[in-house]
Scaffold this motif. Structure first.
Motif, mmCIF file in Angstrom:
data_model
loop_
_atom_site.group_PDB
_atom_site.id
_atom_site.type_symbol
_atom_site.label_atom_id
_atom_site.label_comp_id
_atom_site.label_asym_id
_atom_site.label_seq_id
_atom_site.Cartn_x
_atom_site.Cartn_y
_atom_site.Cartn_z
ATOM 1 N N PRO A 162 -1.998 -1.832 7.236
ATOM 2 C CA PRO A 162 -2.493 -2.689 6.153
ATOM 3 C C PRO A 162 -3.069 -1.848 5.017
ATOM 4 C CG PRO A 162 -4.029 -2.693 7.999
ATOM 5 C CD PRO A 162 -2.852 -1.897 8.436
ATOM 6 N N LEU A 163 -2.537 -2.050 3.825
ATOM 7 C CA LEU A 163 -3.025 -1.322 2.649
ATOM 8 C C LEU A 163 -3.077 -2.282 1.458
ATOM 9 C CD1 LEU A 163 -1.217 2.160 2.794
ATOM 10 C CD2 LEU A 163 -3.648 1.701 3.163
ATOM 11 N N PRO A 164 -4.001 -2.049 0.520
ATOM 12 C CA PRO A 164 -4.135 -2.950 -0.632
ATOM 13 C C PRO A 164 -3.128 -2.624 -1.732
ATOM 14 C CG PRO A 164 -5.826 -1.261 -0.699
ATOM 15 C CD PRO A 164 -5.085 -1.041 0.580
ATOM 16 N N LEU A 165 -2.711 -3.658 -2.445
ATOM 17 C CA LEU A 165 -1.857 -3.486 -3.614
ATOM 18 C C LEU A 165 -2.678 -3.014 -4.802
ATOM 19 C CD1 LEU A 165 0.290 -6.729 -3.382
ATOM 20 C CD2 LEU A 165 1.131 -4.392 -3.066
ATOM 21 N N ALA A 166 -2.066 -2.172 -5.633
ATOM 22 C CA ALA A 166 -2.762 -1.686 -6.823
ATOM 23 C C ALA A 166 -2.732 -2.720 -7.949
ATOM 24 C CB ALA A 166 -2.126 -0.380 -7.303
ATOM 25 N N ALA A 167 -1.799 -3.666 -7.894
ATOM 26 C CA ALA A 167 -1.671 -4.672 -8.948
ATOM 27 C C ALA A 167 -1.285 -6.011 -8.332
ATOM 28 C CB ALA A 167 -0.615 -4.238 -9.970
ATOM 29 N N ALA A 168 -1.541 -7.074 -9.062
ATOM 30 C CA ALA A 168 -1.210 -8.424 -8.587
ATOM 31 C C ALA A 168 0.302 -8.563 -8.427
ATOM 32 C CB ALA A 168 -1.743 -9.465 -9.554
ATOM 33 N N ARG A 169 0.695 -9.436 -7.493
ATOM 34 C CA ARG A 169 2.124 -9.648 -7.272
ATOM 35 C C ARG A 169 2.348 -11.059 -6.735
ATOM 36 N NH1 ARG A 169 5.914 -6.142 -7.901
ATOM 37 N NH2 ARG A 169 8.001 -6.800 -7.340
ATOM 38 N N ARG A 170 3.448 -11.662 -7.170
ATOM 39 C CA ARG A 170 3.805 -12.993 -6.697
ATOM 40 C C ARG A 170 5.018 -12.896 -5.779
ATOM 41 N NH1 ARG A 170 3.891 -17.223 -11.626
ATOM 42 N NH2 ARG A 170 4.094 -18.614 -9.827
ATOM 43 N N GLY A 171 4.986 -13.657 -4.682
ATOM 44 C CA GLY A 171 6.108 -13.687 -3.774
ATOM 45 C C GLY A 171 7.187 -14.637 -4.248
ATOM 46 N N ASP B 44 7.692 5.948 -1.126
ATOM 47 C CA ASP B 44 7.475 6.582 0.178
ATOM 48 C C ASP B 44 7.359 5.548 1.295
ATOM 49 O OD1 ASP B 44 4.912 5.575 -0.136
ATOM 50 O OD2 ASP B 44 3.906 7.512 -0.067
ATOM 51 N N GLY B 45 7.687 4.283 0.975
ATOM 52 C CA GLY B 45 7.673 3.262 2.006
ATOM 53 C C GLY B 45 7.968 1.885 1.434
ATOM 54 N N LEU B 46 7.899 0.903 2.326
ATOM 55 C CA LEU B 46 8.152 -0.485 1.964
ATOM 56 C C LEU B 46 6.913 -1.322 2.259
ATOM 57 C CD1 LEU B 46 11.672 -0.927 3.616
ATOM 58 C CD2 LEU B 46 11.210 -0.477 1.192
ATOM 59 N N ALA B 47 6.637 -2.291 1.387
ATOM 60 C CA ALA B 47 5.550 -3.247 1.605
ATOM 61 C C ALA B 47 6.143 -4.639 1.683
ATOM 62 C CB ALA B 47 4.518 -3.164 0.485
ATOM 63 N N LEU B 48 5.639 -5.442 2.616
ATOM 64 C CA LEU B 48 6.168 -6.779 2.817
ATOM 65 C C LEU B 48 5.324 -7.798 2.061
ATOM 66 C CD1 LEU B 48 8.197 -8.606 4.234
ATOM 67 C CD2 LEU B 48 6.630 -8.723 6.187
ATOM 68 N N VAL B 49 5.958 -8.488 1.110
ATOM 69 C CA VAL B 49 5.306 -9.547 0.345
ATOM 70 C C VAL B 49 5.768 -10.888 0.912
ATOM 71 C CG1 VAL B 49 5.028 -10.609 -1.915
ATOM 72 C CG2 VAL B 49 5.178 -8.115 -1.711
ATOM 73 N N PRO B 50 4.867 -11.701 1.461
ATOM 74 C CA PRO B 50 5.270 -12.983 2.051
ATOM 75 C C PRO B 50 5.828 -13.931 0.994
ATOM 76 C CG PRO B 50 3.060 -12.339 2.762
ATOM 77 C CD PRO B 50 3.433 -11.421 1.633
ATOM 78 N N PRO B 51 6.656 -14.886 1.412
ATOM 79 C CA PRO B 51 7.197 -15.855 0.446
ATOM 80 C C PRO B 51 6.086 -16.706 -0.152
ATOM 81 C CG PRO B 51 7.687 -16.514 2.703
ATOM 82 C CD PRO B 51 7.131 -15.130 2.776
ATOM 83 N N ASP B 52 6.247 -17.000 -1.445
ATOM 84 C CA ASP B 52 5.318 -17.865 -2.181
ATOM 85 C C ASP B 52 3.897 -17.304 -2.245
ATOM 86 O OD1 ASP B 52 7.372 -19.794 -2.527
ATOM 87 O OD2 ASP B 52 6.979 -20.554 -0.511
ATOM 88 N N ALA B 53 3.736 -16.029 -1.972
ATOM 89 C CA ALA B 53 2.392 -15.432 -1.995
ATOM 90 C C ALA B 53 1.893 -15.287 -3.429
ATOM 91 C CB ALA B 53 2.407 -14.072 -1.307
ATOM 92 N N ARG B 54 0.601 -15.384 -3.600
ATOM 93 C CA ARG B 54 -0.064 -15.116 -4.869
ATOM 94 C C ARG B 54 -1.099 -14.040 -4.593
ATOM 95 N NH1 ARG B 54 3.747 -17.605 -5.810
ATOM 96 N NH2 ARG B 54 4.007 -19.496 -7.069
ATOM 97 N N LEU B 55 -0.682 -12.799 -4.736
ATOM 98 C CA LEU B 55 -1.513 -11.665 -4.333
ATOM 99 C C LEU B 55 -2.205 -11.063 -5.544
ATOM 100 C CD1 LEU B 55 1.041 -9.977 -1.895
ATOM 101 C CD2 LEU B 55 -0.909 -11.410 -1.278
ATOM 102 N N ALA B 56 -3.496 -10.854 -5.411
ATOM 103 C CA ALA B 56 -4.276 -10.199 -6.458
ATOM 104 C C ALA B 56 -4.353 -8.705 -6.172
ATOM 105 C CB ALA B 56 -5.678 -10.800 -6.512
ATOM 106 N N GLU C 27 1.368 -5.528 4.496
ATOM 107 C CA GLU C 27 1.851 -4.635 5.548
ATOM 108 C C GLU C 27 2.722 -3.547 4.930
ATOM 109 O OE1 GLU C 27 3.888 -6.932 8.449
ATOM 110 O OE2 GLU C 27 2.054 -7.796 9.297
ATOM 111 N N PHE C 28 2.335 -2.293 5.160
ATOM 112 C CA PHE C 28 3.055 -1.147 4.617
ATOM 113 C C PHE C 28 3.712 -0.368 5.751
ATOM 114 C CE2 PHE C 28 2.852 3.488 3.770
ATOM 115 C CZ PHE C 28 3.773 3.560 2.726
ATOM 116 N N THR C 29 4.955 0.006 5.558
ATOM 117 C CA THR C 29 5.669 0.845 6.507
ATOM 118 C C THR C 29 6.141 2.103 5.793
ATOM 119 O OG1 THR C 29 6.411 -1.054 7.809
ATOM 120 C CG2 THR C 29 7.641 0.997 8.072
ATOM 121 N N ALA C 30 5.656 3.243 6.244
ATOM 122 C CA ALA C 30 5.994 4.515 5.612
ATOM 123 C C ALA C 30 7.353 5.009 6.122
ATOM 124 C CB ALA C 30 4.920 5.561 5.914
ATOM 125 N N PHE C 31 8.175 5.511 5.196
ATOM 126 C CA PHE C 31 9.454 6.083 5.591
ATOM 127 C C PHE C 31 9.255 7.203 6.612
ATOM 128 C CE2 PHE C 31 11.111 4.881 1.126
ATOM 129 C CZ PHE C 31 11.422 3.614 1.560
#
Length: 397
Positions: free
Chosen positions: A323-332, A370-382, A388-392
């Motif tokens: 688990p890691l925080p996003l640096a910027a807001a993102r919408r699913g 350096d990896g992938l982050a999973l953004v859930p559907p319809d998410a409103r992330l600040a 969830e982050f998975t490092a290559f």
């Protein structure tokens, strides 16, 4: 549409482990899957030894006392005999002298006129790695189905085992499709593109430790496709990129159906919704989408699972997350989405920076991340919300 987890479960139920084994030298075992439980043939360490440089004595040792120093014990020496009421200089990894059960660190003593003195109480057994402290004879070191890594190799080697039983390497046939494809280094021509998915998949498969037994670029020719698919069926798994949709020029689909079966699965996933799964003359077949990022993601989630299952790994397709925080807001969007990210440090805190353009055709986004982050559907992330982050690197890439 089916979820990623449902598709993985289907693959695990459908594909059977190969069940064929071989023995390999322990130094060649990293990346292989253990075919039998591995037990320790002896205690490690085989006898008590010193944890650090210091002085060996018989404890307990009361502060303020001193003992005469009567000799030295080096790593690799047979244990000397320590007389009662004496101490012996000892070095890291050396076997304890007979009659000693305690080691005082050299930083905790003063030595003068051939005597060692200490100013703090030292309990019996301090500074000593006891017999069998790491492993005990007969103890199970690793279970069957374990994917051996470097640390596990060290554990095996510490017991003196020279070779281990592993599942044989999975044999994979890798096919890419299209008259438009050029190999890197070929002269460019109008209407052509350089094949990126093939080399990328070849590198991913090599990192997975498989044996690539066939590597071909298929032309848009049904006769050639049929011949190559028949050859590919001698492998344990066939992987293709492109050519399996419902388009008029997707001849691989027709070739597979003529020799076996093919199912098109719509996966609740972005990128990589379309996935073709089937068999060619009884050999499992996975047809990946043609967009490079979709190819990459579906390889990581599904082809890895199939390879691990064939090899008999107990956790096929293992997907470590942090688990890691996003640096910027993102919408699913309307599906779970694996976005390309990399870790950055902001004010002493690790955060995930997303690549600006998440188009599934951009290989530059994978090279940057350096990896992938999973953004859930319809998410409103600040900014600061956790995903969830998975490092290559954790996937062996």
């Amino acid at each position: 549409m089916e979820s990623v987890e449902q598709v993985i479960e289907r693959l695990i139920q459908w594909i059977e482990p190969l069940g064929e084994t071989e023995r390999v030298p322990v130094l060649e075992s990293v990346g292989r899957v253990l075919a039998e439980p591995l037990t320790a043939p002896r205690d490690v360490p085989i006898a008590p030894l010193s944890l650090f440089d210091g002085y060996a004595a018989a404890g307990p040792l009361v502060s303020g006392n001193s003992l005469p120093v009567v000799g030295k014990q080096f790593a690799g020496d047979a244990p000397a005999r320590l007389d009662p009421g004496t101490a012996m200089r000892i070095f890291t990894g050396a076997l304890l002298p007979e009659g000693a059960d305690t080691v005082i660190a050299q930083e905790s003593v003063t030595v003068e006129d051939g005597r060692v003195r200490w100013d703090e109480d030292v309990s019996v057994g301090a500074g000593v790695r006891a017999t069998g402290a790491d492993t005990r004879e007969g103890q199970t070191l690793l279970d069957r189905g374990t994917h051996i890594n470097a640390a596990m190799l060290g554990l095996i080697a510490s017991t003196g085992v020279a070779s281990v039983p592993v599942s044989r390497r999975v044999r994979v046939a890798l096919l890419t499709t299209g008259d438009e494809l050029l190999a890197p280094g070929e002269p460019f021509a109008p209407g052509k593109i350089y094949d990126a998915n093939g080399p990328m998949l070849e590198a991913l498969l090599s990192a997975a430790g498989v044996e690539i037994v066939q590597r071909a670029v298929l032309p848009d020719d049904p006769i050639v496709i049929d011949a190559r698919l028949r050859e590919a069926a001698e492998a344990d798994l066939i992987v293709t990129s492109g050519g399996v949709s419902v388009g008029e020029a997707d001849l691989v689909r027709a070739g597979v159906e003529a020799l076996g079966r093919i199912d098109h699965w719509r996966i609740f996933l972005k990128p990589g919704k379309p996935l073709a799964i089937g068999e060619v003359l009884g050999t499992p077949f996975l047809g990946l989408p043609g967009n490079p990022v979709s190819t990459f993601v579906t390889y990581l989630r599904f082809v890895r699972t199939a390879i691990d299952r064939l090899a008999g790994r107990t956790d096929p397709g293992a997907w470590p997350v942090q688990p890691l925080p996003l640096a910027a807001a993102r919408r699913g969007g309307d599906r779970p989405e694996y976005i390309r990210v990399r870790r950055v440090e902001v004010d002493g805190r690790v955060q995930l920076e997303a690549y600006p353009d998440q188009n599934s055709g951009l290989l530059s986004s994978l090279a940057w991340a350096d990896g992938l982050a999973l953004v859930p559907p319809d998410a409103r992330l600040a900014a600061g919300d956790t995903v969830e982050f998975t490092a290559f690197k954790e996937l062996g890439l």
